[in-house]
Design an enzyme around this catalytic site. Structure first.
Site, mmCIF file in Angstrom:
data_model
loop_
_atom_site.group_PDB
_atom_site.id
_atom_site.type_symbol
_atom_site.label_atom_id
_atom_site.label_comp_id
_atom_site.label_asym_id
_atom_site.label_seq_id
_atom_site.Cartn_x
_atom_site.Cartn_y
_atom_site.Cartn_z
ATOM 1 N N GLU A 1 43.623 9.721 37.751
ATOM 2 C CA GLU A 1 44.990 10.194 37.936
ATOM 3 C C GLU A 1 45.122 10.935 39.262
ATOM 4 O O GLU A 1 44.359 11.847 39.551
ATOM 5 C CB GLU A 1 45.367 11.108 36.764
ATOM 6 C CG GLU A 1 46.801 11.574 36.793
ATOM 7 C CD GLU A 1 47.179 12.330 35.509
ATOM 8 O OE1 GLU A 1 46.498 12.134 34.478
ATOM 9 O OE2 GLU A 1 48.125 13.120 35.561
ATOM 10 N N LYS B 1 39.788 17.432 33.967
ATOM 11 C CA LYS B 1 40.422 17.981 35.155
ATOM 12 C C LYS B 1 39.374 18.101 36.260
ATOM 13 O O LYS B 1 38.264 18.594 36.015
ATOM 14 C CB LYS B 1 41.019 19.359 34.844
ATOM 15 C CG LYS B 1 42.294 19.267 34.022
ATOM 16 C CD LYS B 1 43.447 18.737 34.865
ATOM 17 C CE LYS B 1 44.778 18.788 34.110
ATOM 18 N NZ LYS B 1 45.843 18.174 34.919
ATOM 19 N N LYS C 1 40.638 13.553 28.965
ATOM 20 C CA LYS C 1 40.984 13.609 30.381
ATOM 21 C C LYS C 1 40.300 14.822 30.969
ATOM 22 O O LYS C 1 40.456 15.942 30.477
ATOM 23 C CB LYS C 1 42.506 13.719 30.514
ATOM 24 C CG LYS C 1 42.990 14.092 31.885
ATOM 25 C CD LYS C 1 44.471 13.795 32.003
ATOM 26 C CE LYS C 1 45.202 14.916 32.696
ATOM 27 N NZ LYS C 1 46.614 14.586 32.908
ATOM 28 N N ASP D 1 50.992 10.590 39.222
ATOM 29 C CA ASP D 1 51.665 11.713 38.559
ATOM 30 C C ASP D 1 52.458 12.517 39.586
ATOM 31 O O ASP D 1 53.680 12.422 39.640
ATOM 32 C CB ASP D 1 50.625 12.574 37.825
ATOM 33 C CG ASP D 1 51.277 13.674 36.993
ATOM 34 O OD1 ASP D 1 52.510 13.620 36.808
ATOM 35 O OD2 ASP D 1 50.568 14.593 36.526
ATOM 36 N N LYS E 1 56.888 12.120 32.575
ATOM 37 C CA LYS E 1 57.031 13.465 32.016
ATOM 38 C C LYS E 1 58.501 13.853 32.053
ATOM 39 O O LYS E 1 59.103 13.892 33.132
ATOM 40 C CB LYS E 1 56.258 14.504 32.842
ATOM 41 C CG LYS E 1 54.743 14.373 32.782
ATOM 42 C CD LYS E 1 54.096 15.421 33.689
ATOM 43 C CE LYS E 1 52.583 15.324 33.661
ATOM 44 N NZ LYS E 1 51.975 16.136 34.738
ATOM 45 N N HIS F 1 42.998 27.485 29.935
ATOM 46 C CA HIS F 1 43.112 26.114 30.414
ATOM 47 C C HIS F 1 43.021 26.140 31.932
ATOM 48 O O HIS F 1 43.812 26.783 32.600
ATOM 49 C CB HIS F 1 44.440 25.517 29.950
ATOM 50 C CG HIS F 1 44.473 24.019 30.056
ATOM 51 N ND1 HIS F 1 43.582 23.207 29.381
ATOM 52 C CD2 HIS F 1 45.271 23.189 30.760
ATOM 53 C CE1 HIS F 1 43.844 21.942 29.666
ATOM 54 N NE2 HIS F 1 44.864 21.904 30.504
ATOM 55 N N ASP G 1 41.653 13.591 36.164
ATOM 56 C CA ASP G 1 42.862 13.955 36.908
ATOM 57 C C ASP G 1 42.434 14.846 38.064
ATOM 58 O O ASP G 1 41.922 15.946 37.857
ATOM 59 C CB ASP G 1 43.843 14.703 36.001
ATOM 60 C CG ASP G 1 45.188 14.950 36.678
ATOM 61 O OD1 ASP G 1 45.331 14.630 37.878
ATOM 62 O OD2 ASP G 1 46.094 15.476 36.005
ATOM 63 N N GLU H 1 49.276 12.419 26.488
ATOM 64 C CA GLU H 1 48.482 13.642 26.474
ATOM 65 C C GLU H 1 49.360 14.772 25.887
ATOM 66 O O GLU H 1 49.332 15.897 26.369
ATOM 67 C CB GLU H 1 47.979 13.995 27.876
ATOM 68 C CG GLU H 1 49.086 14.044 28.906
ATOM 69 C CD GLU H 1 48.651 14.574 30.269
ATOM 70 O OE1 GLU H 1 47.461 14.821 30.489
ATOM 71 O OE2 GLU H 1 49.549 14.748 31.121
HETATM 72 MN MN MN Z 1 48.423 15.082 36.261
#
Ligand code: MN
Length: 373
Positions: free
Chosen positions: A224, A169, A167, A249, A273, A22, A198, A327
């Protein structure tokens, strides 16, 4: 000694292998390090919490190793002998000894809720005020790989009917090339899936002002955290000027942050979160501020296992403001589950498990297998 009194605090470090690497802007991982915190009560109940950060200390400065030291050396002595329902006072006493370190505090705070709820024979959401929903849509995160790799993965997920939004990255390469990459992906997936990006706080104001309209033009539905967390005025400027939704975030960790963002009108959506905010109660407080400010929330992840994901799910289901989905895909990214019964993903949604506490049970064999030696 009361049945609710904590008589044991135990931590264990795991490395849970992922199905695929990831990639974030500047970090990558092929196993997720996880710190499990187990609290036992005199009444024979065990509560579990998870300390986890997305791929290392780059996001918030904490790692599973720092969490273990702080919990064992500084928080455990405060916990021993206290009742698991004494959460607010325990939190205040921990705050007197340990500043910041909200990820570590989350692991402890969630374990307290799990143990308390199990002692009462109720689910954690009961302690948070009850349910606003029983399931939540789950978006899938695609890494910073080249467009063809990302498109193939997205098409596979769409075909399987597992996810309807993605989403992406960003921030791993030069902004121009990165935006070109996203435009290529957006063109391929147009009409078939909702796309979000994001930037993980990688861009400065001018880059964001230049590049974000190109993403909006291409139909990206949500951007994001384009700029660094402390730059809330810039975030507000971008939110005012852009016709695509902007989500905070890195700019949002505490209820005080939420209030500041709300006053500035700094974001259209808040990423909620449990991990980054110090636990369920602070996250609930943020969701309440968001609701009062008429800002919807999205249930974000730090790539938690089934334990942390179950905690975030209990919160998301108990907070009416979480209307922008989630997510909460952490367990899907892991090669093996650490729960006896995995969380249920179906029709693009994650479903709340039945049962007391977090509603999930650790699989001791999996915990042994992934324990760091
Ligand atoms: Mn984020």
């Amino acid at each position: 000694m009361s049945d609710l009194a904590i008589d044991r605090v135990e931590t264990v470090l795991l490395d849970v292998p992922l199905r695929r690497a990831h990639r974030f802007a500047r970090a990558s991982m092929d196993a997720q390090p996880v710190l499990l915190v187990r609290l036992s009560t005199a009444g024979g109940v065990t509560g579990v919490g998870e300390g986890v950060v997305p791929g290392g200390p780059w996001w918030g400065g904490e790692s599973v190793e720092t969490m273990q030291v702080l919990i064992e050396r500084y928080m455990a002595p405060i916990l021993l002998g206290r009742a698991v329902d004494d959460i607010e006072a325990i939190g205040r006493d921990i705050q007197d000894v340990v500043a910041n370190n909200l990820y570590a505090k989350t692991a402890v705070e969630v374990a307290l809720h799990d143990a308390w709820a199990r002692s009462l024979g109720v689910p954690v959401h009961t302690l948070l005020g009850g349910l606003a929903r029983r399931s939540i849509p789950v978006t899938w995160a695609l890494g910073t790989e080249p467009a063809p790799v990302v498109i193939e993965e997205a098409l596979g997920k769409l075909e399987a009917g597992a996810h309807h939004t993605f989403k992406l990255k960003m921030g791993a390469q030069d902004p121009d090339a990165d935006v070109e990459r996203v435009l290529t992906i957006a063109e391929k997936l147009a009409g078939a899936a909702g796309l979000r990006v994001d930037v993980n706080a990688r861009w400065d104001r001018l880059t964001a002002l230049t590049q974000l309209p190109r993403l909006a033009e291409a139909g990206i539905e949500l951007v994001e955290q384009p700029v660094p967390g402390p730059e809330t005025e810039t975030l507000a400027e971008l939110t005012r000027g852009l016709r695509t939704a902007v989500m905070a975030d890195e700019s949002l960790r505490t209820p005080t942050d939420a209030l500041r963002l709300a006053k500035l009108g700094a974001a259209d959506i808040y990423s909620l979160k449990t991990t980054k905010s110090g636990g369920l109660r602070a996250s609930k407080a943020i969701a309440e501020i968001a609701a009062a400010a008429d800002v919807p929330c999205h249930a974000g992840t730090s790539i938690e296992t089934g334990i942390g994901t179950a905690a975030s799910l209990q919160l998301a289901c108990a907070a009416p403001a979480v209307t922008w989905g989630s997510e909460l895909f952490g367990p899907l990214l892991m090669r093996e589950d650490i729960l006896t019964t995995p969380l249920r993903y179906a029709n693009g949604e994650l479903h709340l498990p039945e049962g007391p506490g977090l509603g999930v049970e650790l699989d001791p064999a999996a915990v042994r297998a992934f324990t760091r030696s």
